[in-house]
Design an enzyme around this catalytic site. Structure first.
Site, PDB file in Angstrom:
ATOM      1  N   GLU A  49       0.768  -0.995  -0.308  1.00  0.00           N
ATOM      2  CA  GLU A  49      -0.275   0.523  -0.139  1.00  0.00           C
ATOM      3  C   GLU A  49       0.650   0.777   0.118  1.00  0.00           C
ATOM      4  OE1 GLU A  49      -0.368  -2.676   2.371  1.00  0.00           O
ATOM      5  OE2 GLU A  49      -2.507  -3.112   1.878  1.00  0.00           O
ATOM      6  N   PHE A 111     -11.589  -7.109  13.702  1.00  0.00           N
ATOM      7  CA  PHE A 111     -10.417  -7.666  12.931  1.00  0.00           C
ATOM      8  C   PHE A 111     -10.054  -7.312  11.641  1.00  0.00           C
ATOM      9  CE2 PHE A 111      -9.457  -9.846   8.749  1.00  0.00           C
ATOM     10  CZ  PHE A 111      -7.879 -10.362   9.792  1.00  0.00           C
ATOM     11  N   GLN A 112      -8.999  -6.486  11.832  1.00  0.00           N
ATOM     12  CA  GLN A 112      -8.197  -5.260   9.808  1.00  0.00           C
ATOM     13  C   GLN A 112      -9.209  -3.796  10.564  1.00  0.00           C
ATOM     14  OE1 GLN A 112      -8.087  -7.106   6.638  1.00  0.00           O
ATOM     15  NE2 GLN A 112      -6.303  -7.919   7.173  1.00  0.00           N
ATOM     16  N   LYS A 161     -17.603  -0.853   5.325  1.00  0.00           N
ATOM     17  CA  LYS A 161     -17.630  -2.116   5.045  1.00  0.00           C
ATOM     18  C   LYS A 161     -19.928  -1.657   4.182  1.00  0.00           C
ATOM     19  CE  LYS A 161     -17.671  -7.075   4.412  1.00  0.00           C
ATOM     20  NZ  LYS A 161     -16.998  -7.244   2.713  1.00  0.00           N
ATOM     21  N   MET A 477      23.624   9.137   2.504  1.00  0.00           N
ATOM     22  CA  MET A 477      23.810  10.778   2.899  1.00  0.00           C
ATOM     23  C   MET A 477      24.630  10.840   4.664  1.00  0.00           C
ATOM     24  SD  MET A 477      23.661  13.859   2.666  1.00  0.00           S
ATOM     25  CE  MET A 477      23.106  14.562   1.214  1.00  0.00           C
TER      26      MET A 477
END
Lengths: 563, 160
Positions: A49, A111-112, A161, A477
């Site tokens: 993602e 969940f999630q 959802k 760097m």
């Protein structure tokens, strides 16, 4: 006719003119994915993602349009946070759609489930949780409106959802008005006249351009101002390309790794016109010694940027394009009686002399390939017409210094947040927008490994992004800072244990080249750029080359370490 | 210097969190914060007391105005305003000290709202200075508990 929430959502994207969505499916957004094939836009399936949000960001930077990213709830949403913060720091218009657990489960540690609206509150311009299907279309409309107007930025919309499954009449809200959101676009006439007078009086004026010039589309006005009034121009990292990098009035970038000429110019100018720039600490160095002899004019659409880091004498809250257009009209009148060529001749000669005394340079004749040489070759071969995306670190600074950006939106780089792993997915986003353009990701061996999995995205979507790794075997760097300020204690910056990048490219179905001799740089780059597929060019460069000039953190801009 | 900000916001979930997050994320200080609905439906009013240099206050005001859910910000320090705070103090009040405490209550025009054998609960309304003053005066008797609302404030009406 009643549509499901998922259909309403996709209808909204269609109305907004979205043509690409970068995303990754999951349980919470499965209803949207179920409908996706019925809609005309392309969905680019990323491999992580973070890749989706950076790609949407790269698409936005390269086109000036809003980038769109769609991910699932919980981990899908949290994986975008670095990219959201990246876009926020650089004021990039992206809209992020995250799935959310059904509304009855919100707050129950389902969940999630994650409170992504809470998590992203400090790094979005605004964010929403849609709790009622009646608000869905209006919320999506507002999100795009907020992302692209005023000071652009990322806006997140969290989509539960069950809302995606409910049905409701789709009505597209044509007009958006928010009583609390009214960006001030038009400049104040009196302030414009004041600035015009200051320019007229100034003997040593300097333009310091930032990313705001590009996001407001004020490049032409800026160029007119500089060329017609004979004023030298410097820019921030985000402002590169706002003014042609091959123009005699161009001094190069200023700040920590800015040019000698730009830093000396800001130190000696009697008038500094800061346009769409925010006086970042990497630009100002020690604030108390920044532009000590100058009257500071600051044009910015965001009032919070003005007087935040540096006290300015003439603040001007306005869209850069509107402000510069107004200033142009004002100066056109004055130009009838003033010969700017003559009035700024001594100053322009002076800054050009500084450029001649200490140009950007590097030591040649070493047994190693110099990374700056590689960037110069990328510039030559691409004729300066490529879109360059960079990772973060030395590769980013060498790209900024040695590629002469002739036009805006051709340099995609994480300026404010300094996000390693940004460049490659951003390049994918840019290549999606411009399939026929040469898009090159200038990378380091450390940062390319942060989102290398997106090679699969590039390969399966036939996106011929070229990755040029300036491979020095170090987190360069940080190693440079360790060398200069930490007694060469190269603690955990050596990255010599690394994958075989050529084989890695091949494993993904891309092409890979390795370059170890300077003479091979040009032919290999030419061959790579000619291939119509993604390519990794692994260039083994001088492991201990440094980025110069360098102003140590917190020092004055005139305290430059030179080559 | 102490500044009192009058902030009008959309009355929707998360607004308080946006305002508070802005202060904490940018290292600004909140001395007190008060929020409640206004007469207008969907609009709430916040009173925020904060302390800082002028440049910091300017940033706070600008940053607040930048929040999409903030409708209006007024720095009341720049205007004639009415500012009040309420506090309830639970004070030790054995028989020997009770008369003196009640005298102070009277002088400060406070109200006794609860009494027990050895405690008095006192309600006081006033500006910040008055609240501080009575706390100072009563602390020698022993303040057992204190509840303060923080300031609520509004601009005075135009004087003709």
């Amino acid at each position: 006719m009643e549509l499901t929430g998922a259909q309403i959502f996709l209808e909204c994207l269609k109305k907004e003119g979205v043509d690409v969505v970068f995303g990754f499916p999951g349980g919470a957004v499965i209803d949207i994915y179920d409908e996706l094939p019925n809609y005309p836009f392309k969905h680019i399936l990323v491999r992580h993602e973070q890749g989706a949000i950076h790609a949407a960001d790269g698409y936005a930077r390269a086109t000036g349009d809003v980038g769109v990213c769609l991910v699932t709830s919980g981990p899908g949403a949290t994986n975008t946070v670095t990219g959201i913060a990246t876009a926020y720091m650089d004021s990039i218009p992206v809209v992020i759609f995250t799935g959310q657990v059904p509304t009855p489960l919100i707050g129950n540690d389902a969940f999630q489930e994650v409170d992504i609206v809470g998590i992203t509150r400090p790094c979005t311009k605004h964010n929403y949780l849609v709790k009622d299907i009646k608000d869905l279309a209006f919320t999506v409309r507002q999100a795009f409106y907020l992302a692209r107007t005023g000071r652009p930025g990322p806006v997140l919309v969290d989509l539960p959802k069950d809302i995606m499954q409910q049905k409701f009449e789709f009505v597209w809200p044509e007009d958006v008005s928010l009583r609390s959101y009214n960006p001030n676009l038009k400049p104040h006439t009196r302030q414009i006249k004041k600035v015009a007078k200051l320019i007229e009086k100034a003997e040593r004026p300097l333009i310091y351009a930032g990313g705001g010039v590009i996001s407001s589309g004020a490049e032409d006005e800026l160029t007119w101002l500089a060329k017609s009034l004979n004023i030298p121009v410097t820019a921030t990292l985000m402002g590169l390309g706002a003014f042609p990098g091959n123009d005699p009035l161009w001094l190069g970038m200023l700040g920590m790794h800015g040019t000698y000429a730009a830093n000396m110019a800001i130190n000696n100018a009697d008038l500094v016109l800061a346009i769409g720039a925010r006086f970042d600490d990497r630009v100002t160095g020690k604030v108390s010694t920044f532009a000590p002899k100058a009257t500071l004019v600051h044009i910015d659409i965001d009032p919070t940027s003005i007087q935040k880091n540096v006290a300015v004498h003439v603040p001007l809250v306005a869209d850069c394009k509107s402000a510069l257009s107004a200033l142009k009209s004002e100066m056109e009148l004055k130009s009838k009686s003033i010969d700017w060529e003559v009035s700024h001749a001594v100053w322009v000669r002076q800054v050009q002399e500084w450029s001649e005394i200490h140009p950007l340079r590097y030591k040649k004749g070493s047994k190693f390939i110099k990374p700056q040489f590689v960037v110069e070759k990328v510039y030559e071969i691409s004729n300066g017409d490529a879109i360059i995306a960079t990772e973060v670190g030395q590769n980013q600074m060498w790209a900024a210094q040695f590629y002469k950006f002739k036009r805006s939106k051709s340099f995609l780089s994480s300026g404010g947040l300094g996000t390693m792993g940004y460049g490659f997915p951003a390049a994918i986003g840019a290549q999606m927008a411009f399939p026929d353009k040469l898009v090159v990701n200038i990378a380091g061996d450390g940062s390319i490994q942060m989102n290398i999995q997106e090679m699969m995205t590039a390969v399966c979507n036939n996106l011929p992004v070229k990755i040029v790794i300036l491979n020095n075997g170090y987190l360069g760097m940080v190693r440079q800072w360790q060398e200069l300020f930490y007694n060469r204690n190269y603690c955990e910056t050596c990255m010599d244990a690394q994958p075989d990048f050529v084989k890695l490219a091949e494993a993904y179905g891309a092409a890979g080249f390795r370059v170890t001799e300077e003479k091979d740089v040009e032919p290999v780059l030419k061959e790579a750029f000619a291939l119509n597929k993604p390519v990794i060019v692994d260039v083994r460069v001088d492991p201990e080359e440094n980025v110069y000039p360098m102003v140590p953190a917190g020092a004055s801009l005139t305290d430059m370490l030179l080559v | 210097m102490r500044h009192t900000l009058s902030v009008t916001v959309e009355n929707e979930p998360g607004v308080l969190s946006r305002v508070v997050g802005l202060f904490s994320g940018r290292g600004f200080n909140i001395e007190s914060l008060n929020v409640a609905p206004t007469l207008e439906e969907g609009v709430s009013h916040m009173t925020i007391s904060t302390i800082g240099e002028e440049q910091i206050i300017e940033q706070i005001v600008k940053q607040l105005r930048k929040l999409v859910t903030v409708i209006k910000v007024v720095d009341l320090t720049e205007h004639k305003s009415v500012e009040r705070e309420m506090a309830i103090l639970k004070v030790n009040a054995e028989d020997a000290k009770r008369a003196e405490i009640l005298r102070i209550v009277d002088i400060f025009r406070c109200k006794v709202v609860d009494v027990s054998v050895d405690e008095l609960s006192i309600e006081i309304t006033g500006d910040n200075g008055k609240i501080e003053a009575i706390i100072n005066l009563l602390s020698r008797f022993g303040i057992k508990e204190i509840a303060r609302t923080g300031s609520v404030a509004m601009k005075r009406a135009l004087q003709i």
